[in-house]
Design an enzyme around this catalytic site. Structure first.
Site, PDB file in Angstrom:
ATOM      1  N   ASP A  31       0.811  -1.146  -0.102  1.00 57.58           N
ATOM      2  CA  ASP A  31      -0.012   0.013  -0.010  1.00 57.58           C
ATOM      3  C   ASP A  31       0.825   1.281   0.200  1.00 57.58           C
ATOM      4  O   ASP A  31       1.933   1.323   0.730  1.00 57.58           O
ATOM      5  CB  ASP A  31      -0.823   0.010   1.216  1.00 57.58           C
ATOM      6  CG  ASP A  31      -1.818   1.229   1.231  1.00 57.58           C
ATOM      7  OD1 ASP A  31      -2.769   0.924   0.374  1.00 57.58           O
ATOM      8  OD2 ASP A  31      -1.595   2.274   1.620  1.00 57.58           O
ATOM      9  N   GLU A  36      -4.742   2.193  -4.295  1.00 58.37           N
ATOM     10  CA  GLU A  36      -3.372   2.303  -4.009  1.00 58.37           C
ATOM     11  C   GLU A  36      -2.733   0.934  -3.588  1.00 58.37           C
ATOM     12  O   GLU A  36      -1.753   0.950  -3.117  1.00 58.37           O
ATOM     13  CB  GLU A  36      -2.994   3.367  -3.177  1.00 58.37           C
ATOM     14  CG  GLU A  36      -3.197   3.480  -1.741  1.00 58.37           C
ATOM     15  CD  GLU A  36      -4.558   3.737  -1.434  1.00 58.37           C
ATOM     16  OE1 GLU A  36      -4.748   4.068  -0.258  1.00 58.37           O
ATOM     17  OE2 GLU A  36      -5.422   4.019  -2.311  1.00 58.37           O
TER      18      GLU A  36
END
Length: 461
Positions: A339, A382
């Site tokens: 992430d 993301e």
């Protein structure tokens, strides 16, 4: 027609004709003749005279010598039935040779008018009609019908070929099917199918080439980027090699060149009929072929994230399912959940366009770090997911740290002052464990990495 009196029967044929005005009138026609089997006398019709024969040529059975050899047996059979009394009527067709040597086709009909006491024919009259032109017209009509039948069969073969081609949506299989179906319609020794991708010709399938002959190295006949493309089959004669003629048949989609099938022949050339059949085949088969190409493109688009170039989450699981069919349950794997740290802050402060650049940069770092046997995807937003096949905790940690290091060293022209980092959760297990659980544990490790201050790799304990 004839007087059956004893006196009349004793008359010669010529005398009988003179005493029978009706017969005399008939004999003035072009097709009527009369013959006396007892005396051998014959009065030929105008048709026989036009063939160049005289009364003497017609005497007895000498006229049979002028019959075409292939029709002679049939003529003898008819004649013997007439002579034996089996029939009073002879009706049939045969070819007869004129004095000039030319053969004419005659429609012959003869009727016995008088028989002797032992039932043998005494006098018979016949009609001959020249049907040579009619037979020629019928032959021409028959040839045309055969040609139309041939064309219809070819059209049916081409439609069937297109149907078979439409059964696959894989371009490589479509290329192989195209060669197989082309053999049903066209005569050739070898073939290659190419597709045009970004001005480069990609070989999809090849068949029939001798050992050691590389079809990938053959000249790209009509797809060469530096050459003007064409929409019609082109014939080429190589200066060397085993093939005398090559026919390159374009494959079109909406009048745009998308590929070609190249047919290689050891004969001198392809006939005009074969060129025409090749065009028809290309038109019909090209539809199915281009459908496979379109499906490939759409499948690639659906399987690939348009921004990062990584597989989508859906295609990741599709590939994972294929892998699960091949691996052993006790084989090791590691799952990495990645992430981007503070990604919302990046979007809010620098804009989504720059945020896209960051996503592309992180994806590139992931691609550089993982191995060929690993699979990855943009998991969402993301987040990125990596599955490391056969990797234990140590190997997985090394890969994760390599990714983290690559990301830390990323620089962006738009905002060189911005530094980016990632947090990574690692979970090592075997294929025996449910993959959803493994991903969930890696995600939990990722959560701990973020809680611990971000920009770090955490193993699930």
């Amino acid at each position: 027609m004839f007087n059956n009196s004893i006196h009349f029967k004793k008359l010669s044929l010529q005398q009988k004709i003179q005493k029978s005005p009706y017969l005399l009138t008939l004999l003035k026609g072009t097709g009527v003749f009369i013959k006396d089997y007892v005396s051998g006398e014959a009065v030929p019709n105008t048709l026989w005279k036009n063939l160049g024969y005289t009364d003497r040529d017609m005497k007895g059975d000498t006229w049979l010598q002028f019959i075409h050899p292939d029709d002679l047996e049939k003529a003898h059979n008819f004649h013997n039935r007439l002579v034996s009394g089996e029939s009073d009527l002879w009706e049939g067709e045969y070819r007869i040779q004129a004095r000039s040597g030319e053969y004419l086709t005659i429609r012959h009909r003869a009727l016995v008018l008088e028989r002797s006491e032992d039932k043998r024919p005494r006098v018979y009259v016949g009609w001959d009609i020249d049907i040579t032109d009619l037979v020629k017209e019928l032959e021409e009509t028959k040839k045309k019908l055969e040609m139309y039948k041939h064309l219809l069969q070819r059209s049916e073969d081409i439609r069937n070929a297109a149907t078979i081609l439409s059964t696959t949506l894989d371009p490589y299989e479509a290329g192989e099917h195209m060669i197989e179906q082309a053999r049903r319609i066209l005569s050739f020794d070898a073939a290659a199918v190419r597709v045009l991708e970004e001005d480069e010709a990609i070989l999809l399938a090849a068949a029939g080439f001798p050992s050691g002959y590389d079809p990938a190295g053959l000249p790209n006949l009509i797809l060469h980027p530096t050459k003007t493309t064409t929409h019609t089959p082109q014939l080429f004669n190589p200066a060397s090699g085993p093939y005398r003629t090559i026919m390159a048949v374009p494959i079109l989609r909406k009048n745009k060149l998308v590929g070609c099938i190249e047919l290689y022949s050891k004969q001198n050339t392809f006939s005009q009929e074969e060129v025409g059949n090749a065009m028809l085949f290309s038109e019909q088969a090209g539809v199915a072929f281009t459908n496979a190409l379109r499906y490939k493109v759409s499948e690639q688009e659906a399987a690939t994230d348009w921004l990062t170039g990584l597989p989508t989450r859906r295609s990741f699981h599709a590939r994972l399912n294929r892998i699960l069919l091949e691996v052993k349950p006790d084989e090791t794997l590691s799952v990495l959940m990645i992430d981007i740290d503070h990604f919302k802050h990046i979007n809010d402060n620098y804009g989504h366009i720059f945020g896209d650049s960051v996503l592309v940069g992180v994806a590139s770092a992931c691609k550089e770090a993982f191995r060929t046997q690993d699979i990855s995807c943009r998991y969402g937003g993301e987040e990125f997911l990596l599955l490391l096949h056969g990797a234990d905790q140590k190997t997985a940690t090394m890969v994760a740290e390599r990714i983290r290091d690559h990301v830390q060293n990323l620089t962006f022209k738009e905002h060189p002052e911005v530094s980016v980092s990632v947090s990574i959760g690692i979970y090592t297990t075997t294929y025996q464990q449910d993959i959803k659980e493994s991903i969930a544990y890696a995600d939990e490790a990722l959560y701990r990495a973020k809680e611990s201050g971000r920009n770090r790799c955490i193993l699930y304990n």
